[in-house]
Scaffold this motif. Sequence first.
Motif, PDB file in Angstrom:
ATOM      1  N   LEU A 134       0.832  -1.208   0.000  1.00  0.00           N
ATOM      2  CA  LEU A 134       0.000   0.000   0.000  1.00  0.00           C
ATOM      3  C   LEU A 134       0.863   1.253   0.000  1.00  0.00           C
ATOM      4  O   LEU A 134       0.516   2.261  -0.630  1.00  0.00           O
ATOM      5  CB  LEU A 134      -0.923  -0.004   1.219  1.00  0.00           C
ATOM      6  CG  LEU A 134      -1.999  -1.091   1.246  1.00  0.00           C
ATOM      7  CD1 LEU A 134      -2.754  -1.069   2.577  1.00  0.00           C
ATOM      8  CD2 LEU A 134      -2.978  -0.919   0.084  1.00  0.00           C
ATOM      9  N   ALA A 135       2.008   1.183   0.684  1.00  0.00           N
ATOM     10  CA  ALA A 135       2.914   2.332   0.736  1.00  0.00           C
ATOM     11  C   ALA A 135       3.493   2.632  -0.646  1.00  0.00           C
ATOM     12  O   ALA A 135       3.686   3.801  -1.003  1.00  0.00           O
ATOM     13  CB  ALA A 135       4.042   2.068   1.732  1.00  0.00           C
TER      14      ALA A 135
ATOM     15  N   LEU B 201       1.660  12.679   1.953  1.00  0.00           N
ATOM     16  CA  LEU B 201       1.382  11.302   1.548  1.00  0.00           C
ATOM     17  C   LEU B 201       2.648  10.584   1.092  1.00  0.00           C
ATOM     18  O   LEU B 201       2.836   9.395   1.379  1.00  0.00           O
ATOM     19  CB  LEU B 201       0.343  11.293   0.426  1.00  0.00           C
ATOM     20  CG  LEU B 201      -1.056  11.797   0.795  1.00  0.00           C
ATOM     21  CD1 LEU B 201      -1.969  11.784  -0.418  1.00  0.00           C
ATOM     22  CD2 LEU B 201      -1.657  10.967   1.918  1.00  0.00           C
ATOM     23  N   LEU B 202       3.525  11.312   0.388  1.00  0.00           N
ATOM     24  CA  LEU B 202       4.780  10.710  -0.060  1.00  0.00           C
ATOM     25  C   LEU B 202       5.631  10.296   1.132  1.00  0.00           C
ATOM     26  O   LEU B 202       6.160   9.175   1.179  1.00  0.00           O
ATOM     27  CB  LEU B 202       5.544  11.702  -0.935  1.00  0.00           C
ATOM     28  CG  LEU B 202       6.935  11.262  -1.432  1.00  0.00           C
ATOM     29  CD1 LEU B 202       6.833   9.996  -2.271  1.00  0.00           C
ATOM     30  CD2 LEU B 202       7.596  12.372  -2.233  1.00  0.00           C
TER      31      LEU B 202
ATOM     32  N   ALA C 148       1.345   9.883  -4.795  1.00  0.00           N
ATOM     33  CA  ALA C 148       1.700  11.176  -4.213  1.00  0.00           C
ATOM     34  C   ALA C 148       2.745  11.894  -5.053  1.00  0.00           C
ATOM     35  O   ALA C 148       2.699  13.125  -5.213  1.00  0.00           O
ATOM     36  CB  ALA C 148       2.209  10.981  -2.789  1.00  0.00           C
ATOM     37  N   PHE C 149       3.694  11.141  -5.618  1.00  0.00           N
ATOM     38  CA  PHE C 149       4.697  11.781  -6.465  1.00  0.00           C
ATOM     39  C   PHE C 149       4.054  12.349  -7.724  1.00  0.00           C
ATOM     40  O   PHE C 149       4.412  13.444  -8.181  1.00  0.00           O
ATOM     41  CB  PHE C 149       5.790  10.788  -6.846  1.00  0.00           C
ATOM     42  CG  PHE C 149       6.820  11.370  -7.768  1.00  0.00           C
ATOM     43  CD1 PHE C 149       7.833  12.169  -7.284  1.00  0.00           C
ATOM     44  CD2 PHE C 149       6.757  11.147  -9.136  1.00  0.00           C
ATOM     45  CE1 PHE C 149       8.774  12.735  -8.126  1.00  0.00           C
ATOM     46  CE2 PHE C 149       7.693  11.699  -9.997  1.00  0.00           C
ATOM     47  CZ  PHE C 149       8.703  12.500  -9.486  1.00  0.00           C
ATOM     48  N   ALA C 150       3.106  11.599  -8.316  1.00  0.00           N
ATOM     49  CA  ALA C 150       2.395  12.113  -9.491  1.00  0.00           C
ATOM     50  C   ALA C 150       1.667  13.409  -9.141  1.00  0.00           C
ATOM     51  O   ALA C 150       1.638  14.364  -9.928  1.00  0.00           O
ATOM     52  CB  ALA C 150       1.415  11.062 -10.009  1.00  0.00           C
ATOM     53  N   MET C 151       1.080  13.454  -7.954  1.00  0.00           N
ATOM     54  CA  MET C 151       0.414  14.671  -7.495  1.00  0.00           C
ATOM     55  C   MET C 151       1.410  15.807  -7.346  1.00  0.00           C
ATOM     56  O   MET C 151       1.136  16.965  -7.709  1.00  0.00           O
ATOM     57  CB  MET C 151      -0.283  14.401  -6.149  1.00  0.00           C
ATOM     58  CG  MET C 151      -1.135  15.553  -5.634  1.00  0.00           C
ATOM     59  SD  MET C 151      -1.805  15.228  -3.981  1.00  0.00           S
ATOM     60  CE  MET C 151      -2.807  13.777  -4.295  1.00  0.00           C
ATOM     61  N   LEU C 152       2.591  15.496  -6.833  1.00  0.00           N
ATOM     62  CA  LEU C 152       3.635  16.506  -6.657  1.00  0.00           C
ATOM     63  C   LEU C 152       4.112  17.042  -7.999  1.00  0.00           C
ATOM     64  O   LEU C 152       4.526  18.205  -8.101  1.00  0.00           O
ATOM     65  CB  LEU C 152       4.810  15.893  -5.888  1.00  0.00           C
ATOM     66  CG  LEU C 152       5.830  16.837  -5.242  1.00  0.00           C
ATOM     67  CD1 LEU C 152       5.169  17.735  -4.209  1.00  0.00           C
ATOM     68  CD2 LEU C 152       6.944  16.037  -4.591  1.00  0.00           C
TER      69      LEU C 152
ATOM     70  N   LEU D 199       6.810   6.572   2.472  1.00  0.00           N
ATOM     71  CA  LEU D 199       8.226   6.252   2.666  1.00  0.00           C
ATOM     72  C   LEU D 199       8.509   5.707   4.060  1.00  0.00           C
ATOM     73  O   LEU D 199       9.517   5.036   4.270  1.00  0.00           O
ATOM     74  CB  LEU D 199       9.071   7.504   2.416  1.00  0.00           C
ATOM     75  CG  LEU D 199       9.111   8.004   0.971  1.00  0.00           C
ATOM     76  CD1 LEU D 199       9.879   9.321   0.888  1.00  0.00           C
ATOM     77  CD2 LEU D 199       9.745   6.973   0.052  1.00  0.00           C
ATOM     78  N   VAL D 200       7.638   6.003   5.013  1.00  0.00           N
ATOM     79  CA  VAL D 200       7.806   5.462   6.363  1.00  0.00           C
ATOM     80  C   VAL D 200       7.847   3.934   6.319  1.00  0.00           C
ATOM     81  O   VAL D 200       8.710   3.299   6.938  1.00  0.00           O
ATOM     82  CB  VAL D 200       6.669   5.954   7.282  1.00  0.00           C
ATOM     83  CG1 VAL D 200       6.598   5.114   8.553  1.00  0.00           C
ATOM     84  CG2 VAL D 200       6.873   7.413   7.646  1.00  0.00           C
ATOM     85  N   ALA D 201       6.911   3.333   5.579  1.00  0.00           N
ATOM     86  CA  ALA D 201       6.888   1.869   5.473  1.00  0.00           C
ATOM     87  C   ALA D 201       7.981   1.353   4.557  1.00  0.00           C
ATOM     88  O   ALA D 201       8.591   0.314   4.822  1.00  0.00           O
ATOM     89  CB  ALA D 201       5.520   1.412   4.973  1.00  0.00           C
ATOM     90  N   ILE D 202       8.257   2.073   3.466  1.00  0.00           N
ATOM     91  CA  ILE D 202       9.278   1.618   2.520  1.00  0.00           C
ATOM     92  C   ILE D 202      10.664   1.666   3.149  1.00  0.00           C
ATOM     93  O   ILE D 202      11.481   0.757   2.959  1.00  0.00           O
ATOM     94  CB  ILE D 202       9.220   2.479   1.242  1.00  0.00           C
ATOM     95  CG1 ILE D 202       7.893   2.246   0.527  1.00  0.00           C
ATOM     96  CG2 ILE D 202      10.386   2.151   0.314  1.00  0.00           C
ATOM     97  CD1 ILE D 202       7.641   3.183  -0.622  1.00  0.00           C
ATOM     98  N   PHE D 203      10.956   2.726   3.918  1.00  0.00           N
ATOM     99  CA  PHE D 203      12.236   2.848   4.608  1.00  0.00           C
ATOM    100  C   PHE D 203      12.251   2.114   5.947  1.00  0.00           C
ATOM    101  O   PHE D 203      13.265   2.101   6.633  1.00  0.00           O
ATOM    102  CB  PHE D 203      12.569   4.319   4.860  1.00  0.00           C
ATOM    103  CG  PHE D 203      12.979   5.077   3.622  1.00  0.00           C
ATOM    104  CD1 PHE D 203      13.258   4.422   2.445  1.00  0.00           C
ATOM    105  CD2 PHE D 203      13.087   6.461   3.651  1.00  0.00           C
ATOM    106  CE1 PHE D 203      13.640   5.116   1.314  1.00  0.00           C
ATOM    107  CE2 PHE D 203      13.471   7.172   2.517  1.00  0.00           C
ATOM    108  CZ  PHE D 203      13.741   6.490   1.346  1.00  0.00           C
ATOM    109  N   ARG D 204      11.108   1.541   6.352  1.00  0.00           N
ATOM    110  CA  ARG D 204      10.986   0.797   7.616  1.00  0.00           C
ATOM    111  C   ARG D 204      11.312   1.667   8.824  1.00  0.00           C
ATOM    112  O   ARG D 204      12.026   1.245   9.749  1.00  0.00           O
ATOM    113  CB  ARG D 204      11.881  -0.445   7.593  1.00  0.00           C
ATOM    114  CG  ARG D 204      11.606  -1.387   6.431  1.00  0.00           C
ATOM    115  CD  ARG D 204      12.487  -2.619   6.464  1.00  0.00           C
ATOM    116  NE  ARG D 204      12.210  -3.517   5.345  1.00  0.00           N
ATOM    117  CZ  ARG D 204      12.793  -4.697   5.161  1.00  0.00           C
ATOM    118  NH1 ARG D 204      13.693  -5.120   6.035  1.00  0.00           N
ATOM    119  NH2 ARG D 204      12.496  -5.440   4.129  1.00  0.00           N
TER     120      ARG D 204
END
Length: 408
Positions: free
Chosen positions: A124-125, A279-280, A132-136, A284-289
Amino acid sequence: MNKSEFIQIRKFIVKLGKMLHKYGTPAFRLEAYLSEVAAFLGVRASFISTPTALTFVIWSDRHEDEYNHAARLLPGDLDMNALSLTDELASQLLAGEVSLEEADARLDEIDQMGSPYGKTVTCLAFGLSTGAFAMLMGASWPEILWSGLLGFIAYIWTLWAQYSRRVNLMLEPVTSFVAGFAACAISHYLDPGINIPLIVLSSVIILVPGLALTMGLAELSSRNMVSGTARVMDALMQLFKLYFGGFLGISAGFALFGANEYVPAQSLPFWATWLAVALLCLGLVAIFRTRAKHILWAMLSAFIAYGTATWSGLYMTAGLGAFAGAFALGVFANLFTRIANQPSTIVAMHGLIVLVPGSKTYIGLNSFVSGQDLVQSDHLGQEVFLIFMSLVAGLIFANVVMPTKKAL
């Protein structure tokens, strides 16, 4: 120091070094940190770290014992949970709260730990971060949705690569190829007029090595020539593979489904940019653990970095705005180290990810090869180079103004 004690110490240092390398620690930080640990444990040591190798030379004070160890390693991935736990363990060891034997056993436990968020949340992350990046980047709402859905596909390939060496070797080109081909199919059957190259870039943004390029330049600036050069070249090769896969996927899609005519959509409101940053960073919180107790710090670092760069950009060029953002981020990250007694990298990476121009490097490569712009931007190559150097300079100046208390 007797021989058995020396053996125990050097085994711990080697294991600690390999684990920190595995968690993506830059060479100049890793070498400095291991030197501090070795000095406290009463041995002398020298270390050479590169993205693919780690060399240890350890000797006792009077050279009664000497030990050399060289290991061939794979480039590390960012794991803020394991990095934080490892640093806490090393601090407890240096404070005398745990014995060397207990610390050695605890290192094995940390090394075997998986992501604290699990595969479902991480998937989901990926979708949240890519959308979120597309939105940015100013995409329309449908383009944001498609980017998020393709982000799930990118996670599937990333997860598969963890179990298959063959998939891991072709991860970047095959992921971007599938994203490009799928975007063409979406345009033909579901949503004509979408910005296909922007959707492809957004869906693979987690794999775009803008952060690695910045780390490589930081290593070069600290005179770690071998490690910095290797990291920069590795990042460039990843970028080329991503672009080639995307270019091939879009070409195959156009050949099968027909070319797509991009129709510009209405611009998103101003508040959407700040929502995108939130949101980005949350993804990244989950992706970077990142550990739960550091989430607020990580979110703040992203807003401080992006807000400072955006505000400064109103009065300066984009490069100087990036310098101001990196400087503010560096001060905040070092302040975090003093308050939380944790490595500054834990929060600095979240702020850097919204500043590094990895996406602009990809866009510039696309403009150079195809002559088409994903987004309107003048003097892109010059801007990318200036932003990279401004980020490195900003972090260096921040370390002078607010020195860090930890090598990590």
